[in-house]
Design a protein around this motif. Structure first.
Motif, mmCIF file in Angstrom:
data_model
loop_
_atom_site.group_PDB
_atom_site.id
_atom_site.type_symbol
_atom_site.label_atom_id
_atom_site.label_comp_id
_atom_site.label_asym_id
_atom_site.label_seq_id
_atom_site.Cartn_x
_atom_site.Cartn_y
_atom_site.Cartn_z
ATOM 1 N N GLN A 86 -7.104 -5.213 0.737
ATOM 2 C CA GLN A 86 -5.762 -5.141 -0.053
ATOM 3 C C GLN A 86 -7.025 -5.050 -1.265
ATOM 4 O O GLN A 86 -7.978 -6.243 -1.405
ATOM 5 C CB GLN A 86 -4.952 -5.758 0.445
ATOM 6 N N TRP A 87 -6.655 -4.607 -2.093
ATOM 7 C CA TRP A 87 -7.348 -4.330 -3.512
ATOM 8 C C TRP A 87 -6.385 -4.472 -4.820
ATOM 9 O O TRP A 87 -4.906 -4.224 -4.472
ATOM 10 C CB TRP A 87 -7.755 -2.787 -3.951
ATOM 11 N N SER A 88 -6.225 -5.491 -5.379
ATOM 12 C CA SER A 88 -5.617 -5.602 -6.658
ATOM 13 C C SER A 88 -6.193 -4.461 -7.683
ATOM 14 O O SER A 88 -7.397 -4.460 -8.195
ATOM 15 C CB SER A 88 -5.683 -6.532 -6.928
ATOM 16 N N LYS A 137 3.149 -5.161 -7.403
ATOM 17 C CA LYS A 137 3.926 -6.582 -7.271
ATOM 18 C C LYS A 137 3.263 -7.748 -8.210
ATOM 19 O O LYS A 137 2.142 -6.901 -9.209
ATOM 20 C CB LYS A 137 2.819 -6.815 -6.026
ATOM 21 N N GLN A 164 1.995 -10.966 -10.144
ATOM 22 C CA GLN A 164 0.468 -11.587 -9.254
ATOM 23 C C GLN A 164 1.021 -13.650 -10.225
ATOM 24 O O GLN A 164 0.232 -14.001 -10.752
ATOM 25 C CB GLN A 164 -0.563 -11.002 -9.692
ATOM 26 N N GLU A 198 -3.417 -8.815 -17.958
ATOM 27 C CA GLU A 198 -2.435 -6.939 -16.543
ATOM 28 C C GLU A 198 -0.992 -7.009 -16.843
ATOM 29 O O GLU A 198 -0.215 -6.042 -15.783
ATOM 30 C CB GLU A 198 -3.122 -7.363 -15.695
ATOM 31 N N VAL A 252 1.093 -5.743 -11.062
ATOM 32 C CA VAL A 252 -0.493 -4.860 -10.948
ATOM 33 C C VAL A 252 -0.083 -4.288 -9.015
ATOM 34 O O VAL A 252 0.309 -4.498 -8.740
ATOM 35 C CB VAL A 252 -1.457 -5.932 -10.395
ATOM 36 N N TYR A 253 -1.019 -3.208 -9.287
ATOM 37 C CA TYR A 253 -0.874 -2.338 -7.768
ATOM 38 C C TYR A 253 -1.384 -3.670 -6.754
ATOM 39 O O TYR A 253 -2.792 -3.888 -7.686
ATOM 40 C CB TYR A 253 -1.426 -1.358 -7.936
ATOM 41 N N LYS A 254 -0.831 -3.243 -6.045
ATOM 42 C CA LYS A 254 -1.273 -3.747 -4.811
ATOM 43 C C LYS A 254 -1.564 -2.408 -3.763
ATOM 44 O O LYS A 254 -0.849 -1.835 -3.577
ATOM 45 C CB LYS A 254 -0.888 -4.830 -3.921
ATOM 46 N N ASN A 257 -10.969 -7.143 -5.601
ATOM 47 C CA ASN A 257 -10.249 -8.283 -3.894
ATOM 48 C C ASN A 257 -11.131 -9.010 -3.739
ATOM 49 O O ASN A 257 -10.720 -9.208 -2.134
ATOM 50 C CB ASN A 257 -11.225 -6.853 -2.832
#
Length: 188
Positions: free
Chosen positions: A58-60, A78, A80, A90, A94-96, A133
């Motif tokens: 999974q990447w942020s 999501k 953070q 950010e 942030v995008y997960k 990640n």
């Protein structure tokens, strides 16, 4: 989009969310299908990098760093946490990113990749994050012996711990904006 082959079709999709409306997330999405060529570019002066996801990680991704992805990639917006939201640079969301496929990320300035070994630590200024990640914590640092203004996010860094990878950008949009404002008066 810059250009595309005539064999590529474009469909728009609108997804309203109160969360995205309040914090400024993207509510529309363009879906390109078919054989052919598609040329994309970031909205700011910057770089593009690809991240290949194999389905197990999974990447942020920073709120302004997501550019595009292939089918099979899952994007979620999501929270953070409030501490990281206030000071990571950010924001609250942030995008997960997970799934299997290719993710394209963009930056303001050039993109630098840093691969971290197990337990290796690396410190990045909070205005330079693109995608990561691995875990991180926020820390205060002294600047010239004096801790800068906490509410402005100055004097804070993100301390990452491997294993993992961090993509960072060489430019900071807020610092660039401040520089433009300071130098606009002298240019006239």
């Amino acid at each position: 989009m810059i250009a595309m082959s005539p064999t590529v079709t474009l469909k728009g999709q609108m997804k309203f969310s109160l969360k995205k409306a309040l914090i400024g997330g993207e509510m529309s999405k363009s879906i390109y299908t078919g054989p052919g060529e598609l040329l994309l570019a970031p909205s700011s002066i910057g770089d593009i990098t690809i991240i290949k996801l194999g389905g197990h990680e999974q990447w942020s991704v920073g709120k302004d760093a997501f550019l595009a992805c292939t089918q099979g990639i899952v994007t979620e917006y999501k929270s953070q946490g409030i501490g990281k939201a206030m000071f990571s640079g950010e924001g609250l969301f942030v995008y997960k990113i997970s799934g299997q496929g290719i993710l394209w990320c963009t930056s303001f300035g050039a993109i630098i990749r840093k691969d971290l070994q197990k337990d290796e630590k690396y410190i990045i200024d909070n205005g330079h994050l693109v995608a990561w990640n691995c875990k991180y914590v926020l820390e205060r640092v002294a600047s010239g012996g004096i801790v800068s203004n906490m509410m402005a996010g100055e004097g804070l860094v993100c301390k990452f711990t491997g294993p993992g990878t961090v993509f960072m950008q060489t430019r900071n949009a807020q610092a660039f904006s401040a520089w433009l404002a300071a130098n606009a008066a002298t240019a006239m």
